[in-house]
Design a protein around this motif. Structure first.
Motif, short mmCIF file in Angstrom:
data_model
loop_
_atom_site.label_atom_id
_atom_site.label_comp_id
_atom_site.label_asym_id
_atom_site.label_seq_id
_atom_site.Cartn_x
_atom_site.Cartn_y
_atom_site.Cartn_z
N LEU A 242 0.84 -1.21 0.00
CA LEU A 242 0.00 0.00 0.00
C LEU A 242 0.87 1.26 0.00
O LEU A 242 0.58 2.24 -0.70
CB LEU A 242 -0.92 0.01 1.23
N ILE A 243 1.93 1.24 0.81
CA ILE A 243 2.82 2.41 0.88
C ILE A 243 3.52 2.62 -0.45
O ILE A 243 3.61 3.75 -0.96
CB ILE A 243 3.84 2.23 2.03
N LEU A 244 4.02 1.54 -1.04
CA LEU A 244 4.73 1.68 -2.31
C LEU A 244 3.79 2.20 -3.40
O LEU A 244 4.18 3.06 -4.21
CB LEU A 244 5.32 0.33 -2.71
N ASP A 245 2.56 1.70 -3.42
CA ASP A 245 1.58 2.20 -4.40
C ASP A 245 1.33 3.70 -4.21
O ASP A 245 1.25 4.45 -5.18
CB ASP A 245 0.25 1.44 -4.27
N ALA A 246 1.21 4.10 -2.94
CA ALA A 246 0.97 5.53 -2.66
C ALA A 246 2.15 6.37 -3.11
O ALA A 246 1.99 7.46 -3.69
CB ALA A 246 0.71 5.73 -1.17
#
Lengths: 256, 244
Positions: free
Chosen positions: B53-57
């Motif tokens: 999720l963090i990488l996508d953000a």
């Protein structure tokens, strides 16, 4: 909006503070918009308890419109001696509350003299404000245990669990109708949680200011305002609850 | 001055990482970039899901967000391998929360993750301030054991250790920076005086704290432009290897 700071200290030497005349603190509080400050010793929490109670009483003489003095006692002197000092402070020095700091004063809430002291404070109409949020001597549930033993005494968690123990503080306050919380220390996230779950009529404003920390009022007011949108609740936190707490404690007194 | 927040954690609501709310708060406070890590839901368990999720953000908002990975040290060698993978994919450091993750900072359990960080020049942020697992001198002990890794002492050890242990612990280990979020102004002024502005790293502690309050707090310390530049920007660009 009227502001009552339920957690302030007379500067001492404990943390290397610079001596400050009480006139300066009075002026500072007024300038910061504080209408009333519950005022505690600093040095008396580690030494010369009675002498520092005298110093505090002398400091606020003629200034009781601003300062509500709280005495302290040393539980290690034993229940009888501590209660004698408590009675002297209430009757002779006109102290209006009791401040205890189990961490600095190095006593457990389960020390044999603590509950008798708390019960006597209730009988004298004195609320008791504790430092809290610090293991191993000052956790909210330790204080709540003592509050359960002295149900006629109004007990304040002076830091609402600080930050790590907010959940405990909320549970202590919800379970015990004589437990109040001063929102002095918790982060915004913790205050959000307190406001969501704790009884709103027992939340208080405080800064730990005056003594070792100065000029914190604006910061703490901004923090509360950032977390509380209801004007009604702000009125309660900033002054109404504190006013009522002193009344409740006074009404609970069996003698004065 | 460009403001960089070196530790924020978007809320996880309705199965989504709420980066929109984070960006709104950053905009209101004039913060251009934040280094983010997964929220508590993913700190103990489900690390990979949180890191994804963090990488996508970060990829969706490359101009505003950079990221840290969360890996629970109890994953052992598999965790170290996973951390290396997340760093290779673009996350820039390791986020630890010893309380949530259930380990003592000084335990050898942490070493495999720190060796990965040392090899890749990745900083380590740890929440600090909760006895018995996450205290300043414990962080200093770890930092002395891993002198090539830079550590961030989270939330200035707010609350009880803030005014006491932070400065002496940081003096033991020059590879520690202090995150002043949540702490009170007088303590932060003391850190700046004792340690120098080069060791203070602006963080918001979002959502535990509020961006605007944290920015205002630092600005009200009476520091000079060079000191503010270091705290709000330069220390972060050097630590996270961000474009100046």
């Amino acid at each position: 909006m009227k502001l009552i700071d339920t957690h302030t200290h007379l500067p001492g030497t404990l943390f290397g503070e610079s001596p400050r005349p009480v006139e300066d603190i009075h002026r500072q509080f007024e300038a910061e918009g504080i209408h009333q400050a519950w005022f505690f010793t600093t040095d008396g929490l580690i030494r010369d308890t009675a002498r520092n109670n005298d110093i505090l009483a002398q400091a606020v003489r003629g200034r009781t419109d601003m300062f509500v003095p709280f005495c302290t006692v040393d539980p290690h002197t034993g229940a009888d001696a501590a209660i004698r000092e408590l009675e002297r402070c209430a009757r002779t020095l006109s102290m209006r509350g009791l401040k205890l700091h189990p961490w600095l004063q190095a006593f457990s809430l389960t020390h044999l003299s603590v509950v008798p002291i708390l019960k006597r404070a209730g009988e004298l109409g004195l609320p008791v404000l504790f430092h809290d949020g610090s293991p191993p001597y000052s956790t909210p549930l330790q204080i709540a245990w003592a509050a359960e033993q002295a149900p006629g005494t109004q007990i304040v968690l002076g830091h609402a669990g600080l930050d790590d123990l907010t959940d405990e503080a909320i549970r202590a306050c919800v379970r015990n109708p004589n437990v109040w919380m001063t929102l002095c220390g918790p982060s915004c996230g913790a205050i959000d949680e307190i406001v969501r779950r704790a009884p709103p009529e027992r939340l208080l404003f405080g800064t730990d200011g005056g003594g070792f920390f100065q000029n914190l009022t604006a910061w703490y007011v901004a923090k509360i305002r950032a977390c509380v949108s209801s004007r009604r609740l702000l009125e309660m936190i900033f002054h109404e609850n504190a006013e009522r707490l002193l009344e409740v404690a006074r009404e609970g007194a069996r003698e004065k | 001055m460009t403001l960089i927040d070196s530790c924020a954690r978007p809320r996880f609501t309705g199965d989504l990482l709420d980066t929109a709310a984070l960006l709104r708060e950053m905009d209101q406070a004039g913060i251009q970039r934040a280094v983010i890590a997964a929220p508590d839901e993913f700190v103990c368990l489900h690390n990979d899901e949180g890191n994804r999720l963090i990488l996508d953000a970060v990829r969706s908002h490359a101009d505003r967000l950079s990221g840290m990975a969360v890996v629970n040290p109890w994953h052992g060698a598999a965790g170290a391998k996973a951390l290396a993978g997340w760093l290779d994919k673009g996350l820039r450091g390791l986020f630890l929360n010893p309380v949530r993750q259930g380990f003592l900072l000084t335990e050898a359990l942490l070493d495999p993750l720190l060796e990965v960080c040392a090899a890749r020049g990745a900083p380590v942020y740890s929440t600090i301030g909760t006895p018995v697992v996450a205290m300043p001198f414990q962080l200093a002990e770890v930092a002395r054991r891993h002198p090539t890794v830079t550590f961030v002492l989270g939330n200035a050890s707010w609350t009880d250790f803030c005014g006491y242990d932070v400065v002496p612990a940081c003096r033991q280990a020059p590879n520690i920076l202090v995150d002043p979020s949540c702490a009170i102004g007088p303590s932060i002024a003391g850190f700046v005086e004792a340690l120098g502005p080069g060791r203070i790293l602006f963080c918001s502690a979002y959502p535990r704290s509020r961006h605007e309050m944290e920015v205002t707090k630092i600005r009200s310390l009476g520091l000079g432009p060079a000191e503010l530049q270091a705290i709000f920007h330069d220390n972060a660009t050097a630590l996270w290897r961000l474009p100046a």
